[in-house]
Design a protein around this motif. Structure first.
Motif, PDB file in Angstrom:
ATOM      1  N   CYS A  11       0.814  -1.215   0.000  1.00  0.00           N
ATOM      2  CA  CYS A  11       0.000   0.000   0.000  1.00  0.00           C
ATOM      3  C   CYS A  11       0.849   1.267   0.000  1.00  0.00           C
ATOM      4  O   CYS A  11       0.425   2.292  -0.553  1.00  0.00           O
ATOM      5  CB  CYS A  11      -0.977  -0.005   1.175  1.00  0.00           C
ATOM      6  SG  CYS A  11      -0.222   0.090   2.795  1.00  0.00           S
ATOM      7  N   ILE A  12       2.032   1.252   0.589  1.00  0.00           N
ATOM      8  CA  ILE A  12       2.874   2.450   0.592  1.00  0.00           C
ATOM      9  C   ILE A  12       3.300   2.801  -0.827  1.00  0.00           C
ATOM     10  O   ILE A  12       3.256   3.961  -1.252  1.00  0.00           O
ATOM     11  CB  ILE A  12       4.093   2.254   1.510  1.00  0.00           C
ATOM     12  CG1 ILE A  12       3.638   2.151   2.975  1.00  0.00           C
ATOM     13  CG2 ILE A  12       5.088   3.403   1.342  1.00  0.00           C
ATOM     14  CD1 ILE A  12       4.752   1.909   3.968  1.00  0.00           C
ATOM     15  N   ASP A  13       3.692   1.781  -1.592  1.00  0.00           N
ATOM     16  CA  ASP A  13       4.077   2.017  -2.986  1.00  0.00           C
ATOM     17  C   ASP A  13       2.885   2.488  -3.820  1.00  0.00           C
ATOM     18  O   ASP A  13       3.003   3.399  -4.649  1.00  0.00           O
ATOM     19  CB  ASP A  13       4.653   0.738  -3.602  1.00  0.00           C
ATOM     20  CG  ASP A  13       5.921   0.274  -2.909  1.00  0.00           C
ATOM     21  OD1 ASP A  13       6.632   1.132  -2.343  1.00  0.00           O
ATOM     22  OD2 ASP A  13       6.188  -0.937  -2.922  1.00  0.00           O
ATOM     23  N   LEU A  14       1.721   1.873  -3.591  1.00  0.00           N
ATOM     24  CA  LEU A  14       0.547   2.198  -4.399  1.00  0.00           C
ATOM     25  C   LEU A  14      -0.049   3.550  -4.021  1.00  0.00           C
ATOM     26  O   LEU A  14      -0.561   4.276  -4.882  1.00  0.00           O
ATOM     27  CB  LEU A  14      -0.494   1.085  -4.260  1.00  0.00           C
ATOM     28  CG  LEU A  14      -0.064  -0.282  -4.802  1.00  0.00           C
ATOM     29  CD1 LEU A  14      -1.123  -1.337  -4.495  1.00  0.00           C
ATOM     30  CD2 LEU A  14       0.198  -0.218  -6.300  1.00  0.00           C
ATOM     31  N   LEU A  15       0.023   3.914  -2.747  1.00  0.00           N
ATOM     32  CA  LEU A  15      -0.471   5.224  -2.331  1.00  0.00           C
ATOM     33  C   LEU A  15       0.296   6.349  -3.019  1.00  0.00           C
ATOM     34  O   LEU A  15      -0.274   7.393  -3.354  1.00  0.00           O
ATOM     35  CB  LEU A  15      -0.360   5.377  -0.811  1.00  0.00           C
ATOM     36  CG  LEU A  15      -1.478   4.762   0.022  1.00  0.00           C
ATOM     37  CD1 LEU A  15      -1.083   4.702   1.492  1.00  0.00           C
ATOM     38  CD2 LEU A  15      -2.780   5.548  -0.141  1.00  0.00           C
ATOM     39  N   ALA A  16       1.581   6.141  -3.236  1.00  0.00           N
ATOM     40  CA  ALA A  16       2.407   7.165  -3.865  1.00  0.00           C
ATOM     41  C   ALA A  16       1.945   7.473  -5.288  1.00  0.00           C
ATOM     42  O   ALA A  16       2.250   8.546  -5.827  1.00  0.00           O
ATOM     43  CB  ALA A  16       3.870   6.732  -3.874  1.00  0.00           C
ATOM     44  N   ARG A  17       1.202   6.559  -5.907  1.00  0.00           N
ATOM     45  CA  ARG A  17       0.726   6.760  -7.280  1.00  0.00           C
ATOM     46  C   ARG A  17      -0.570   7.573  -7.341  1.00  0.00           C
ATOM     47  O   ARG A  17      -0.950   8.035  -8.415  1.00  0.00           O
ATOM     48  CB  ARG A  17       0.486   5.409  -7.957  1.00  0.00           C
ATOM     49  CG  ARG A  17       1.693   4.492  -8.011  1.00  0.00           C
ATOM     50  CD  ARG A  17       1.334   3.220  -8.767  1.00  0.00           C
ATOM     51  NE  ARG A  17       2.340   2.184  -8.638  1.00  0.00           N
ATOM     52  CZ  ARG A  17       2.231   0.961  -9.176  1.00  0.00           C
ATOM     53  NH1 ARG A  17       1.141   0.669  -9.877  1.00  0.00           N
ATOM     54  NH2 ARG A  17       3.190   0.070  -9.011  1.00  0.00           N
TER      55      ARG A  17
END
Length: 262
Positions: A11-17
């Protein structure tokens, strides 16, 4: 799948998008750090590491949430670790304002009768844990909500005129009785060890009160939040790190959409 999008990954990687200010409502339930047997996540991290990880996620949620958005966070605990929910809420204190603290009651006893379900424990020290916390965070603390969208009729109808209400509907308060349905197999839980009923995120979305809201669940699990969003005609985005749970959420959502099309 309807208006919903499921993405598998951290989720941390995807939130950045996600664009800044693109989400109206966040409804989620992260791992509680109490030793649940997830497929792809260690649910027994050191307490400070766990809270620092959630705080990092909270900062990203504050970025993607609109100025008038709502963040509903469901956190439970155990009888021997009753502080975990409050520790999580406290970790978010510098990022969000705690606007409402809701008690999600899963089972209640009235007289000699019991309604709802809970995980029983055998103990000479502790009571069965029949409730969990739902923290309603906002960025400012002054976000208006639609209290009557999840309201209830007056028990005593004389109160309608006595309190000068124009309708037979009142705020139901911050104690929500939403029991689990009885399940007899893991398949009935959509192969996920710690899901919540669709009625919980549905009530949160209704309370926020925005039609066509964009809903986010960064810990999607078996997909209850997106089923609720679909039921209410909202767009939804779900992140799930485990591919098995993500596939279960996709199948669950497809089944719901198919039922609605019949």
């Amino acid at each position: 799948m309807g208006k919903q999008r499921i993405m598998q990954g951290d989720c941390i990687d995807l939130l950045a998008r996600l664009p800044t200010g693109s989400i109206d409502v966040v409804v989620t339930s992260p791992p509680y750090n109490i030793g649940v047997a997830y497929n792809s996540y260690d649910d027994r991290r050191p307490r400070l590491d766990y809270l620092a990880w959630l705080t990092q996620i909270a900062r990203e949620l504050a970025r993607v949430l609109t100025a008038s958005g709502s963040f509903f966070l469901n956190v439970g605990g155990t009888s021997c670790d009753p502080w975990i929910a409050m520790d999580v809420a406290s970790a978010f204190r510098d990022i969000f304002v705690l606007q409402n603290h809701i008690a999600w009651v899963k089972s209640v006893s009235i007289g000699e009768d019991t309604v709802g379900h809970f995980k029983p424990i055998t103990s000479r020290r502790y009571l069965n844990n029949n409730h969990e916390a739902v923290f309603h965070f906002t960025r400012t603390g002054d976000v208006e909500v639609d209290r009557l969208a999840i309201g209830v009729p007056y028990k005593d109808k004389s109160n309608i005129t006595r309190w000068k209400h124009g309708t037979d509907r009142r705020c139901a308060g911050n104690t929500w009785f939403i029991p689990y349905k009885t399940v007899k197999s893991r398949a009935q839980k959509f192969d996920h060890p710690a899901g919540f009923p669709v009625e919980l995120p549905e009530r949160c979305i209704k309370l926020h009160g925005i039609t066509d809201a964009t809903v986010l669940d960064p810990f999607l699990g078996a997909g209850a939040s997106l089923v609720a969003a679909e039921k209410l005609g909202c767009k939804g985005i779900g992140f799930e790190i485990d591919p098995v749970y993500a596939e279960a959420a996709v199948a669950r959502l497809k089944a719901h959409v198919a039922d609605e099309d019949r």
